[in-house]
Design an enzyme around this catalytic site. Structure first.
Site, PDB file in Angstrom:
ATOM      1  N   CYS A 152      33.557  -1.893  -0.269  1.00 15.77           N
ATOM      2  CA  CYS A 152      33.312  -2.965   0.700  1.00 15.77           C
ATOM      3  C   CYS A 152      31.999  -3.680   0.373  1.00 15.77           C
ATOM      4  CB  CYS A 152      33.267  -2.411   2.118  1.00 15.77           C
ATOM      5  SG  CYS A 152      34.823  -1.673   2.639  1.00 15.77           S
ATOM      6  N   LYS A 153      30.989  -2.904   0.089  1.00 16.13           N
ATOM      7  CA  LYS A 153      29.691  -3.497  -0.266  1.00 16.13           C
ATOM      8  C   LYS A 153      29.833  -4.343  -1.521  1.00 16.13           C
ATOM      9  CE  LYS A 153      24.911  -2.472  -1.341  1.00 16.13           C
ATOM     10  NZ  LYS A 153      23.864  -1.464  -1.426  1.00 16.13           N
TER      11      LYS A 153
END
Length: 149
Positions: A45-46
């Site tokens: 996600c990052k």
């Protein structure tokens, strides 16, 4: 109910990273990329959101607002946004209700998915990842926007 391209995008109201309510119908001025992602602290996600940060000007040049949605609470998304210098809006869908409306909720919570919604609320593109370790790149998405918008 399954949502498909050509359908009208469901309207919603969620709490944004600034702690204020965000209603899609009040904020949608042109095309928007709704990005559902499992969680702020997860490596993929990052990586995905930082990729969108780094390519943000490509989206804005095409007139596309990026709106990222996870089930993390508003305090956590605010911290995540600040730590990663994300220039777009992050929304908290703590109960997964909006993710469910967009077929983006499964056994393990929010599924990684992307929807292109135009100013008339028409869904122009839909992609739900079958495996959450993958995400659409800036290049893939900007090429898609050029074809669909």
């Amino acid at each position: 109910m399954t949502i498909e391209t050509g359908d009208k995008a469901p309207d919603f109201s969620l709490i944004a990273d600034n702690g204020k309510p965000f209603k899609l119908s009040s904020k949608l001025k042109g095309n928007a990329l709704l990005v559902f992602y499992p969680g702020d602290g997860l490596p993929v996600c990052k990586q995905q959101l930082c990729d969108y940060r780094d390519g943000f000007s490509k989206f804005t040049d095409l007139g596309v607002d990026v709106i990222a949605i996870s089930s993390d609470d508003s305090d956590y998304i605010k911290t995540f946004k600040k730590e990663n210098n994300l220039p777009f809006t992050l929304l908290s869908d703590k109960e997964g209700e909006v993710a469910k409306m967009y077929d983006s909720f499964g056994w393990f919570g929010v599924k990684r998915s992307v929807f292109l919604v135009d100013k008339n609320f028409e869904i122009k593109y839909k992609h739900i990842e079958s495996v959450s370790i993958y995400s659409r790149s800036v290049e893939e998405l900007t090429e898609m926007v050029k074809r669909k918008a």
